[in-house]
Design a protein around this motif. Structure first.
Motif, PDB file in Angstrom:
ATOM      1  N   THR A  66      35.646 -71.029  19.243  1.00 49.90           N
ATOM      2  CA  THR A  66      34.929 -72.302  19.216  1.00 49.90           C
ATOM      3  C   THR A  66      34.229 -72.519  20.558  1.00 49.90           C
ATOM      4  OG1 THR A  66      36.839 -73.435  20.134  1.00 49.90           O
ATOM      5  CG2 THR A  66      36.673 -73.339  17.714  1.00 49.90           C
ATOM      6  N   MET A  67      33.529 -73.624  20.665  1.00 45.64           N
ATOM      7  CA  MET A  67      33.000 -74.023  21.965  1.00 45.64           C
ATOM      8  C   MET A  67      34.200 -74.233  22.884  1.00 45.64           C
ATOM      9  SD  MET A  67      30.023 -76.765  21.002  1.00 45.64           S
ATOM     10  CE  MET A  67      29.681 -77.104  22.747  1.00 45.64           C
ATOM     11  N   ASP A  68      33.974 -74.013  24.156  1.00 48.66           N
ATOM     12  CA  ASP A  68      34.957 -74.398  25.179  1.00 48.66           C
ATOM     13  C   ASP A  68      36.237 -73.562  25.130  1.00 48.66           C
ATOM     14  OD1 ASP A  68      36.980 -77.247  26.064  1.00 48.66           O
ATOM     15  OD2 ASP A  68      35.746 -75.994  27.373  1.00 48.66           O
ATOM     16  N   CYS A  69      36.153 -72.340  24.602  1.00 48.86           N
ATOM     17  CA  CYS A  69      37.398 -71.549  24.537  1.00 48.86           C
ATOM     18  C   CYS A  69      37.428 -70.423  25.557  1.00 48.86           C
ATOM     19  CB  CYS A  69      37.600 -70.994  23.125  1.00 48.86           C
ATOM     20  SG  CYS A  69      36.473 -69.665  22.694  1.00 48.86           S
ATOM     21  N   GLY A  70      36.404 -70.351  26.439  1.00 47.39           N
ATOM     22  CA  GLY A  70      36.472 -69.361  27.508  1.00 47.39           C
ATOM     23  C   GLY A  70      35.553 -68.164  27.359  1.00 47.39           C
ATOM     24  N   LYS A  71      34.581 -68.249  26.478  1.00 46.02           N
ATOM     25  CA  LYS A  71      33.703 -67.087  26.196  1.00 46.02           C
ATOM     26  C   LYS A  71      32.860 -66.712  27.398  1.00 46.02           C
ATOM     27  CE  LYS A  71      31.721 -69.215  22.839  1.00 46.02           C
ATOM     28  NZ  LYS A  71      32.458 -70.492  23.037  1.00 46.02           N
ATOM     29  N   SER A  72      32.176 -67.689  28.004  1.00 46.66           N
ATOM     30  CA  SER A  72      31.314 -67.368  29.157  1.00 46.66           C
ATOM     31  C   SER A  72      32.154 -66.861  30.332  1.00 46.66           C
ATOM     32  CB  SER A  72      30.506 -68.605  29.567  1.00 46.66           C
ATOM     33  OG  SER A  72      29.663 -68.997  28.489  1.00 46.66           O
ATOM     34  N   THR A  73      33.336 -67.429  30.498  1.00 47.74           N
ATOM     35  CA  THR A  73      34.241 -66.966  31.565  1.00 47.74           C
ATOM     36  C   THR A  73      34.617 -65.512  31.331  1.00 47.74           C
ATOM     37  OG1 THR A  73      35.116 -69.207  31.801  1.00 47.74           O
ATOM     38  CG2 THR A  73      36.455 -67.411  32.719  1.00 47.74           C
ATOM     39  N   SER A 102      29.861 -70.756  33.460  1.00 53.66           N
ATOM     40  CA  SER A 102      31.167 -71.039  32.865  1.00 53.66           C
ATOM     41  C   SER A 102      31.626 -72.420  33.306  1.00 53.66           C
ATOM     42  CB  SER A 102      32.184 -69.991  33.349  1.00 53.66           C
ATOM     43  OG  SER A 102      33.491 -70.554  33.423  1.00 53.66           O
ATOM     44  N   ARG A 103      32.372 -73.124  32.505  1.00 54.85           N
ATOM     45  CA  ARG A 103      32.878 -74.441  32.898  1.00 54.85           C
ATOM     46  C   ARG A 103      33.836 -74.340  34.079  1.00 54.85           C
ATOM     47  NH1 ARG A 103      32.422 -74.638  27.503  1.00 54.85           N
ATOM     48  NH2 ARG A 103      31.262 -76.345  26.498  1.00 54.85           N
ATOM     49  N   LEU A 104      34.278 -73.116  34.355  1.00 53.62           N
ATOM     50  CA  LEU A 104      35.133 -72.929  35.530  1.00 53.62           C
ATOM     51  C   LEU A 104      34.315 -72.878  36.813  1.00 53.62           C
ATOM     52  CD1 LEU A 104      37.777 -70.380  34.262  1.00 53.62           C
ATOM     53  CD2 LEU A 104      38.202 -72.675  35.092  1.00 53.62           C
ATOM     54  N   VAL A 106      42.531 -67.829  24.347  1.00 52.54           N
ATOM     55  CA  VAL A 106      42.691 -69.204  24.864  1.00 52.54           C
ATOM     56  C   VAL A 106      42.270 -70.146  23.749  1.00 52.54           C
ATOM     57  CG1 VAL A 106      41.796 -70.926  26.471  1.00 52.54           C
ATOM     58  CG2 VAL A 106      42.298 -68.608  27.269  1.00 52.54           C
TER      59      VAL A 106
HETATM   60  N1  LIG Z   1      39.454 -77.598  35.535  1.00 54.60           N
HETATM   61  C1  LIG Z   1      39.861 -76.537  34.791  1.00 54.60           C
HETATM   62  N2  LIG Z   1      41.018 -75.886  35.080  1.00 54.60           N
HETATM   63  C2  LIG Z   1      41.407 -74.822  34.340  1.00 54.60           C
HETATM   64  N3  LIG Z   1      40.718 -74.340  33.294  1.00 54.60           N
HETATM   65  C3  LIG Z   1      39.563 -74.962  32.982  1.00 54.60           C
HETATM   66  C4  LIG Z   1      39.073 -76.072  33.699  1.00 54.60           C
HETATM   67  N4  LIG Z   1      37.896 -76.462  33.147  1.00 54.60           N
HETATM   68  C5  LIG Z   1      37.672 -75.614  32.109  1.00 54.60           C
HETATM   69  N5  LIG Z   1      38.676 -74.721  32.019  1.00 54.60           N
HETATM   70  C6  LIG Z   1      38.839 -73.640  31.071  1.00 54.60           C
HETATM   71  O1  LIG Z   1      37.562 -73.127  30.775  1.00 54.60           O
HETATM   72  C7  LIG Z   1      37.442 -72.988  29.383  1.00 54.60           C
HETATM   73  C8  LIG Z   1      35.966 -73.113  29.022  1.00 54.60           C
HETATM   74  O2  LIG Z   1      35.359 -72.031  29.670  1.00 54.60           O
HETATM   75  P1  LIG Z   1      33.914 -71.526  29.246  1.00 54.60           P
HETATM   76  O3  LIG Z   1      33.820 -70.102  29.645  1.00 54.60           O
HETATM   77  O4  LIG Z   1      32.892 -72.484  29.748  1.00 54.60           O
HETATM   78  O5  LIG Z   1      34.018 -71.633  27.663  1.00 54.60           O
HETATM   79  P2  LIG Z   1      32.908 -71.348  26.530  1.00 54.60           P
HETATM   80  O6  LIG Z   1      31.896 -70.424  27.133  1.00 54.60           O
HETATM   81  O7  LIG Z   1      33.711 -70.737  25.417  1.00 54.60           O
HETATM   82  O8  LIG Z   1      32.348 -72.690  26.180  1.00 54.60           O
HETATM   83  C9  LIG Z   1      38.305 -74.069  28.803  1.00 54.60           C
HETATM   84  O9  LIG Z   1      38.850 -73.681  27.543  1.00 54.60           O
HETATM   85  C10 LIG Z   1      39.452 -74.133  29.782  1.00 54.60           C
HETATM   86  O10 LIG Z   1      40.454 -73.186  29.417  1.00 54.60           O
END
Ligand SMILES: Nc1ncnc2c1ncn2[C@@H]1O[C@H](COP(=O)(O)OP(=O)(O)O)[C@@H](O)[C@H]1O
Ligand SMILES: Cc1cn([C@H]2C[C@H](O)[C@@H](COP(=O)(O)O)O2)c(=O)[nH]c1=O
Length: 217
Positions: free
Chosen positions: A10-17, A49-51, A142
Motif C-alpha cells: 500500500t501507500m506508506d509501507c516503505g517502498k521508496s525507502t 522517502s518519508r524517512l 513493513v
Molecule cells: N518518523 C519515522 N520514524 C520511523 N519510521 C518512519 C517515520 N516516518 C515514516 N517512517 C516509515 O517510513 C515508511 C514510509 O516510507 P516510504 O518509503 O515513504 O513509503 P512508500 O514509498 O511506500 O510510501 C512508513 O511505513 C514508516 O515505516
C-alpha cells in the motif's frame, strides 16, 4: 540471471525507502545502476522517502522509452547492471514491456516499486502489466495499518476525511490525518469496501469498539 522484480504494497509501507536501500547496497558492491521515478511527491526527477532520504532520478514521462534510453547510454560506453524504478504504477504497459526487454535481451536487473491498486481498488496500468510479466512480486514486510489495527491492504482517497470514489486515477498526494484537502488513507479491505475512514469511524462508532484508546485517540 537478471530478473524483473516488483516490490509492492500500500501507500506508506516503505517502498521508496527500500528502493533507495537496494540502490545503495548494489552500488556498494560495485554495480552500476540508474534510478527512475514518476510523479514523486517531492517533485520532478527525485526519488524521496518519508524517512527523509532522497536521490536524483530520471523522470519517466508518458513518452519515455526505457529501451532507447538504456541502449543509447550503453552505446556511448556507459555500464548499467541494474535499474531502480519507483512509482512504477504510473508507468504505461508499454514501458513495463520495455523494462522486461532490458532483462531478457541485456541481462539488466530491473527492480520496480509501486502500489498495486488505486483509490477505487482498481489495478494501475503499470502494476497490471507488472503482475503479468514480473519474474517475482514481493509484498513489503513493513505493514501499514488500518485505523482498526488490521493490516492495510487498500488505499482510500479522502476529502475532509471522507472517502471519495470519483476522480482521476492519477492524483499525487500523501497520507495525512485531519486533512481538509485531498489526502490518502490506507485501510483494510473491509473498511475500504464500507468506505469507513478513521474520521467517519470516530464520528459514528462508539468508543468501545475502537482500538487504540477509542474515539478520543
Ligand atoms: N518518523 C519515522 N520514524 C520511523 N519510521 C518512519 C517515520 N516516518 C515514516 N517512517 C516509515 O517510513 C515508511 C514510509 O516510507 P516510504 O518509503 O515513504 O513509503 P512508500 O514509498 O511506500 O510510501 C512508513 O511505513 C514508516 O515505516
Ligand atoms: C491510491 C492512489 C495514489 N496515488 C498517488 C498518491 C501518491 O503520490 C502515489 C503513491 O505514493 P507512495 O509513495 O506509495 O505513498 O500515488 C494516485 O495518484 N492515485 C491513487 O488512486
Amino acid at each position: 540471471m537478471a530478473e524483473l522484480l516488483y516490490f509492492t504494497g500500500t501507500m506508506d509501507c516503505g517502498k521508496s525507502t527500500l528502493a533507495l536501500q537496494m540502490d545503495h547496497n548494489h552500488k556498494a558492491r560495485g554495480r552500476r545502476g540508474r534510478i527512475f521515478t514518476s510523479h514523486d511527491r517531492a517533485g520532478e526527477s527525485v526519488l524521496s522517502s518519508r524517512l527523509g532520504l532522497v536521490a536524483e532520478a530520471i523522470e519517466v514521462r508518458a513518452e519515455f522509452d526505457f529501451w532507447d534510453h538504456v541502449v543509447n547510454e550503453l552505446t556511448q560506453g556507459g555500464r548499467i547492471d541494474y535499474v531502480v524504478c519507483d512509482e512504477a504504477q504510473f508507468y504505461s504497459a508499454l514501458q513495463i514491456e520495455q523494462l522486461a526487454r532490458l532483462v531478457d535481451e541485456l541481462q539488466i536487473d530491473v527492480f520496480c516499486f509501486g502500489i498495486l491498486t488505486d483509490f477505487r481498488a482498481t489495478l494501475f496500468p503499470g502494476s497490471a502489466r507488472l503482475v503479468e510479466l514480473a519474474d517475482r512480486m514481493e509484498l513489503l514486510q513493513v505493514e501499514a495499518l488500518c485505523w482498526c489495527g488490521e493490516r492495510a491492504t487498500h488505499n482510500a482517497r479522502t476529502i475532509g476525511g471522507e472517502m471519495v470514489t470519483e476522480g482521476e486515477q492519477l492524483a499525487v498526494g500523501d497520507i495525512e490525518s485531519n486533512a481538509t484537502e485531498m489526502a490518502y488513507e490506507v485501510l483494510c479491505r473491509r473498511h475500504h469496501r464500507r468506505r469507513l475512514t478513521q474520521a467517519r469511524a470516530r464520528a459514528t462508532l462508539s468508543p468501545e469498539v475502537l482500538p487504540f484508546g477509542g474515539a478520543a485517540s
